[in-house]
Structure formats: C-alpha cells, structure tokens
Design an enzyme around this catalytic site. Structure first.
Site, PDB file in Angstrom:
ATOM      1  N   GLU A 145       0.968  -1.172  -0.001  1.00 47.78           N
ATOM      2  CA  GLU A 145      -0.113  -0.024  -0.045  1.00 47.78           C
ATOM      3  C   GLU A 145       0.889   1.263  -0.068  1.00 47.78           C
ATOM      4  O   GLU A 145       0.523   2.454  -0.476  1.00 47.78           O
ATOM      5  CB  GLU A 145      -0.998  -0.049   1.205  1.00 47.78           C
ATOM      6  CG  GLU A 145      -2.037  -0.758   1.278  1.00 47.78           C
ATOM      7  CD  GLU A 145      -3.301  -0.403  -0.049  1.00 47.78           C
ATOM      8  OE1 GLU A 145      -3.238   0.763  -0.153  1.00 47.78           O
ATOM      9  OE2 GLU A 145      -3.950  -1.164  -0.480  1.00 47.78           O
ATOM     10  N   CYS A 177      -3.734 -13.509  -1.866  1.00 43.82           N
ATOM     11  CA  CYS A 177      -4.083 -12.006  -1.395  1.00 43.82           C
ATOM     12  C   CYS A 177      -3.835 -11.257  -2.588  1.00 43.82           C
ATOM     13  O   CYS A 177      -2.844 -11.427  -3.154  1.00 43.82           O
ATOM     14  CB  CYS A 177      -3.284 -11.514  -0.292  1.00 43.82           C
ATOM     15  SG  CYS A 177      -3.602  -9.882  -0.067  1.00 43.82           S
ATOM     16  N   HIS A 179      -3.471  -8.449  -3.293  1.00 43.11           N
ATOM     17  CA  HIS A 179      -2.335  -7.304  -3.103  1.00 43.11           C
ATOM     18  C   HIS A 179      -1.036  -8.226  -3.816  1.00 43.11           C
ATOM     19  O   HIS A 179      -0.002  -7.593  -4.397  1.00 43.11           O
ATOM     20  CB  HIS A 179      -2.001  -6.835  -1.789  1.00 43.11           C
ATOM     21  CG  HIS A 179      -2.873  -5.837  -1.218  1.00 43.11           C
ATOM     22  ND1 HIS A 179      -4.283  -6.014  -0.993  1.00 43.11           N
ATOM     23  CD2 HIS A 179      -2.533  -4.462  -0.960  1.00 43.11           C
ATOM     24  CE1 HIS A 179      -4.671  -4.980  -0.618  1.00 43.11           C
ATOM     25  NE2 HIS A 179      -3.659  -4.094  -0.612  1.00 43.11           N
TER      26      HIS A 179
HETATM   27  N1  DGL Z   1      -6.253  -7.648  -0.589  1.00 47.01           N
HETATM   28  C1  DGL Z   1      -7.109  -8.447   0.441  1.00 47.01           C
HETATM   29  C2  DGL Z   1      -6.818  -9.892   0.375  1.00 47.01           C
HETATM   30  O1  DGL Z   1      -6.988 -10.448  -0.806  1.00 47.01           O
HETATM   31  C3  DGL Z   1      -6.722  -7.679   1.755  1.00 47.01           C
HETATM   32  C4  DGL Z   1      -5.655  -7.547   2.400  1.00 47.01           C
HETATM   33  C5  DGL Z   1      -5.667  -6.624   3.598  1.00 47.01           C
HETATM   34  O2  DGL Z   1      -6.259  -5.616   3.781  1.00 47.01           O
HETATM   35  O3  DGL Z   1      -4.903  -7.168   4.451  1.00 47.01           O
HETATM   36  O4  DGL Z   1      -6.841 -10.430   1.616  1.00 47.01           O
END
Ligand code: DGL
Length: 265
Positions: A145, A177, A179
């Site tokens: 982030e 995840c 991200h």
């Molecule tokens: N991107 C999300 C996931 O796939 C949330 C990650 C987060 O906010 O910790 O789990």
C-alpha cells in the site's frame, strides 16, 4: 454489464485489471475500504461486519454480478455476501481451487485468511490428495500500500515467508491475497523457475467470461468503452494517484459512508 468489486485498498486492482483484459466494454464499480485497511489482521467478527456493510451497499448499486476481489473476506464471509446480493457472486478462492493441477501447493495469504484454511479446504474438495501448505504474510499489505515494493525490507520478508514453502518442494505457489500479484517480479526472483505462480484472478476472470458469454452474445471488444467508478471510505486525495500508478487511469473518486446504507456522502 455492470460489475461490483471491492477490496481494502489497491489489491483488487489486480483483479480488475485481469477482468478488463478478458471482459472489456463493461462498467465497474470499485470500492476500496481504505478506512479499515488492512483487513488481513482483523478478527472473524470484524470481517463479517465489513462484508455485511459492503454487500448491503452494493445491493443498491444496480450491478449484474459481484466479484469478491479480497481473499480475506472471501475466506471468512462469502456466505454473508451471497445472502445480501441477488446477483451471481464470483470468488477468488473457489475459482482458483477448481483449476489446481499439481500435487504440492504453497499458499501465501494474510494471517486472517490462513487461519481459516480456506484455500486448503477448497483445494482438497477438488483434489483430495493434494499437499497444501499455507503461509501468512502480515508485512506485505502495508508495504505494498505504501508502494514500498523494491526495498530490502520487503525482500527479507518475502525470503522468510517463502522458505518454509520451498523446503516442502511445492510445485505451485498461490498468491492468496489480491495485493500480492503487485509484487510478482520480486516473488519470481525468489522461487525456482519450475514453481508456477498462480494468481486466482485468472481463474475468476475466466469464470466471469464464461458467464458473460452465456448472457451477452455480441459484446464489443473495444477497451476504450470500459466505464470505471471508484469509491473509497477514506483518504480520497491519495486514491486517484494510486489508480494512476497501478492501473494507468486517473479516475474521479467518491467518498462513501458504508454506515448510511446505499448513500454516497
Ligand atoms: N487484498 C485483500 C486480500 O486479498 C486484503 C488484504 C488486507 O487488507 O490485509 O486478502
């Protein structure tokens, strides 16, 4: 068609990007719950409440289908989302699990996702003899982030997270995840080339494409017709830059209050 998707922050961009590639000429409403980022260290009750509020908000947005672009919410509260929406819901975990071919699978995910063993359970449902090892990666999301993705700090974290999985001689590594695909180049450098990286967004977007093909027979492939609407729950000023950085669009972003159901403030 009009699709809704959400994440805690920029993670869902990786899903949005794949879907736009495969299913262009659609409208997308992207909600980033930036006020409550990160999700991955939250309790089950907190995630259930978040899922409840977000799905209720989307139930007022006139969408044709919903994409759960966050694995943590997917793992903990998929039922909550399905209960509140009367449109098809596409998820990352189930979609990815159904495409697993190899027999030794590593999963990188948030602590809250790993606690549920949702990936292990979903994979075993499709391929009962698969060996699955999950690793929680609490440091990744805050660093991604902050766009801190080339530092020694993130390399060290990645090394620590990957070692237990590589010791188990995994064949495939699931980026559990949304991200994490944003650090694919770093992860690729650290895993042997024979380990395939799996981004669950690939399986999700394929499923969505099949759904679309069954609904709309003749849609244009003109990517210029993509219509994107972005909403955040805080930090309105930073978000257009993040969208520019990761998606190469500079959208109008609106602030939303999820507590006032369906109302944009
Ligand atoms: N991107 C999300 C996931 O796939 C949330 C990650 C987060 O906010 O910790 O789990």
């Amino acid at each position: 068609m009009r699709f809704g998707l959400f994440d805690s922050g920029v993670g869902g961009f990786t899903v949005l990007k794949k879907i736009i590639e495969l299913c262009p000429n659609n409208s997308f409403i992207y909600l980033a719950d930036t006020a409550r980022l990160p999700y991955g260290v939250k309790t089950t009750n907190e995630i259930m409440k978040i899922a409840e509020e977000i799905s209720l908000w989307f139930s007022y947005q006139n969408i044709d289908a919903f994409l759960v672009a966050c694995n943590t919410t997917n793992a903990i509260a998929l039922d909550v989302i399905k209960k509140n929406l009367d449109v098809p819901v596409f998820d990352l975990i189930g979609s990815a699990a159904s495409t697993i071919k190899k027999s030794r699978i590593g999963v990188l995910a948030t602590p809250s996702t790993v606690k549920t063993k949702a990936y292990t359970n979903a994979i075993l449902e499709f391929k009962p003899k698969t060996f699955v090892i999950e690793q929680s990666c609490p440091e990744f999301v805050p660093m991604i982030e902050m766009d801190n993705i080339n530092s020694e700090e993130i390399c060290n974290a990645a090394y620590r997270y990957l070692q237990p999985l590589l010791k188990q001689k995994i064949h495939s590594l699931i980026l559990g995840c949304s991200h994490y695909p944003l650090i694919t180049p770093l992860l690729k450098q650290m895993v042997p080339s024979n380990v395939e990286l799996i981004d669950p967004a690939d399986a999700l977007s394929l499923k969505l494409k099949l759904f679309m093909d069954s609904k709309v027979s003749n849609y244009s492939k003109n990517k210029n017709l993509v219509d994107l609407k972005f909403y955040v729950t805080s930090n309105l000023e930073n978000f257009p830059n993040k969208a520019k950085h990761w998606l190469n669009v500079f959208p109008e972003v609106n602030l939303v209050s999820l507590q006032k159901k369906g109302c944009v403030s």
